[in-house]
Design an enzyme around this catalytic site. Structure first.
Site, PDB file in Angstrom:
ATOM      1  N   LYS A  74       5.330  -1.937 -14.017  1.00 33.13           N
ATOM      2  CA  LYS A  74       6.230  -2.895 -13.365  1.00 33.13           C
ATOM      3  C   LYS A  74       6.773  -3.881 -14.405  1.00 33.13           C
ATOM      4  O   LYS A  74       7.966  -4.195 -14.434  1.00 33.13           O
ATOM      5  CB  LYS A  74       5.492  -3.649 -12.251  1.00 33.13           C
ATOM      6  CG  LYS A  74       5.180  -2.776 -11.039  1.00 33.13           C
ATOM      7  CD  LYS A  74       4.262  -3.450 -10.019  1.00 33.13           C
ATOM      8  CE  LYS A  74       3.958  -2.487  -8.870  1.00 33.13           C
ATOM      9  NZ  LYS A  74       3.064  -3.027  -7.838  1.00 33.13           N
ATOM     10  N   GLN A 118      -1.029  -8.183  -7.291  1.00 38.56           N
ATOM     11  CA  GLN A 118      -1.363  -6.774  -7.103  1.00 38.56           C
ATOM     12  C   GLN A 118      -2.583  -6.628  -6.195  1.00 38.56           C
ATOM     13  O   GLN A 118      -3.569  -7.352  -6.318  1.00 38.56           O
ATOM     14  CB  GLN A 118      -1.630  -6.125  -8.482  1.00 38.56           C
ATOM     15  CG  GLN A 118      -1.834  -4.625  -8.453  1.00 38.56           C
ATOM     16  CD  GLN A 118      -0.585  -3.824  -8.111  1.00 38.56           C
ATOM     17  OE1 GLN A 118       0.539  -4.320  -8.156  1.00 38.56           O
ATOM     18  NE2 GLN A 118      -0.769  -2.569  -7.766  1.00 38.56           N
ATOM     19  N   ASP A 141       7.330  -8.839  -2.723  1.00 35.57           N
ATOM     20  CA  ASP A 141       6.580  -7.761  -2.068  1.00 35.57           C
ATOM     21  C   ASP A 141       6.763  -7.777  -0.550  1.00 35.57           C
ATOM     22  O   ASP A 141       6.307  -6.874   0.136  1.00 35.57           O
ATOM     23  CB  ASP A 141       5.080  -7.977  -2.331  1.00 35.57           C
ATOM     24  CG  ASP A 141       4.484  -6.909  -3.233  1.00 35.57           C
ATOM     25  OD1 ASP A 141       5.144  -5.887  -3.454  1.00 35.57           O
ATOM     26  OD2 ASP A 141       3.353  -7.125  -3.697  1.00 35.57           O
TER      27      ASP A 141
END
Ligand code: GUN
Length: 311
Positions: A74, A118, A141
């Site tokens: 990422k 994450q 997200d």
């Protein structure tokens, strides 16, 4: 074009029985590369006009190897698109309070436009509390309850579409999949994939069924699917006989299975038994090279959007 090879439903129906059929392979790697270069061009244009470089902060807590690989990819994608990447790797014993403190700091930094924590997080940390702490306009997200609410309500526009579901919708669009009126079956009900994806498919006028570990006769249900999405994390669970001939099959799973012939000792497989499924499906995503690269492409799109929201 994402579509590499094609056999239409009619052509398929006319094939003699002894001729193996092969699905179109939906090449997420190629589509993601194209999207990433488009985002890169937009970032360059923005910077040329004196705008700030979009910045993404990533946080990993603990030393889960798979998470480290995902986040490294990422960050690399961000940098390749001309964005700033701020990486935080916190020890496994980090307290919730310390993590919330870092998020608060990042929420207030003007050079950080997007924040990604994450998952999974260690047990001492309440993931819901962390997701709620991320500023709504930095929630790339789409896990903050306000953003999830906007996604869930009819007629509301979410600030961000969550990355993996957004990537799947782009793959379906690129493949020309007709979603209105289609039977879509989503295997898996996670916050990251199954739930938000079911909402996006519903918004696209599909008839959506979300299946899970308590669903009865999964195979029969799957055989009703014009569009089948597998996001359960069980290696090759979906066999060829679970698939309706001509269906579009999206495989979100990334599972390691032992392979003595591989240098690493393992290989990656999806939730779908690819070889047999591709004899029946009309189109299918490979693992690797299908959904995974699209998640990253959508993350950098969302990060650019976050920077635009801050302008
Ligand atoms: N872990 C696995 N996939 C994801 C994702 O898309 N976002 C976050 N935050 N964690 C993940």
């Amino acid at each position: 074009m994402v579509v590499i090879a094609n056999k239409g439903a009619l052509e398929r129906a006319l094939l003699p029985y002894n001729q193996p059929m092969s699905a179109r392979i939906l090449d997420g790697k190629a589509l993601a590369a194209r999207i990433r270069s488009e985002v890169g061009a937009k970032v360059a244009a923005r910077v040329a006009k004196g705008g700030p470089q979009p910045g993404l902060a990533t946080i990993i807590v603990g030393d889960d190897v798979a998470s480290q690989v995902y986040v490294r990819n990422k960050r690399k994608a961000c940098e390749e698109a001309g964005m700033l990447s701020f990486g935080y790797e916190l020890p496994a014993g980090t307290t919730q309070q310390d993590l919330l403190h870092l998020i608060d700091e990042l929420n207030n930094r003007p050079d950080v436009h997007g924040i990604l924590v994450q998952l999974p997080l260690p047990v001492q940390i309440d993931a819901a509390a962390v997701q709620q702490a991320v500023a709504v306009h930095k929630d790339v997200d789409c896990l903050h309850p306000e953003n999830v609410g906007l996604l869930a309500q009819r007629g509301r526009e979410p600030r961000f579409v969550p990355c993996t579901p957004a990537g799947i919708m782009r793959l379906l669009a690129e493949a020309g999949t007709q979603l209105a009126g289609a039977n879509a079956v989503v295997l898996g009900r996670s916050n990251i994939v199954g739930r938000p994806l079911s909402l996006l498919l519903l918004n696209a006028d599909a008839t959506v069924t979300v299946a899970h570990s308590k669903t009865r006769d999964l195979a029969a249900l799957c055989r009703t699917a014009d569009v089948l999405i597998a996001a359960v994390g069980k290696a090759e669970m979906v066999g060829g006989d679970w698939i309706k001939p001509g269906a579009v099959v999206i495989d979100v799973g990334v599972n390691r299975v032992e392979d003595k012939n591989a240098k690493s000792g393992y290989r990656l497989v999806g939730d779908v038994a690819f070889e047999e499924a591709s004899q029946v499906a009309g189109a299918i995503t490979p693992v690797p090279g299908g959904v995974g690269p699209m998640t990253i492409a959508m993350l950098i799109e969302n990060t650019l959007r976050a920077a635009e929201l801050a302008d």
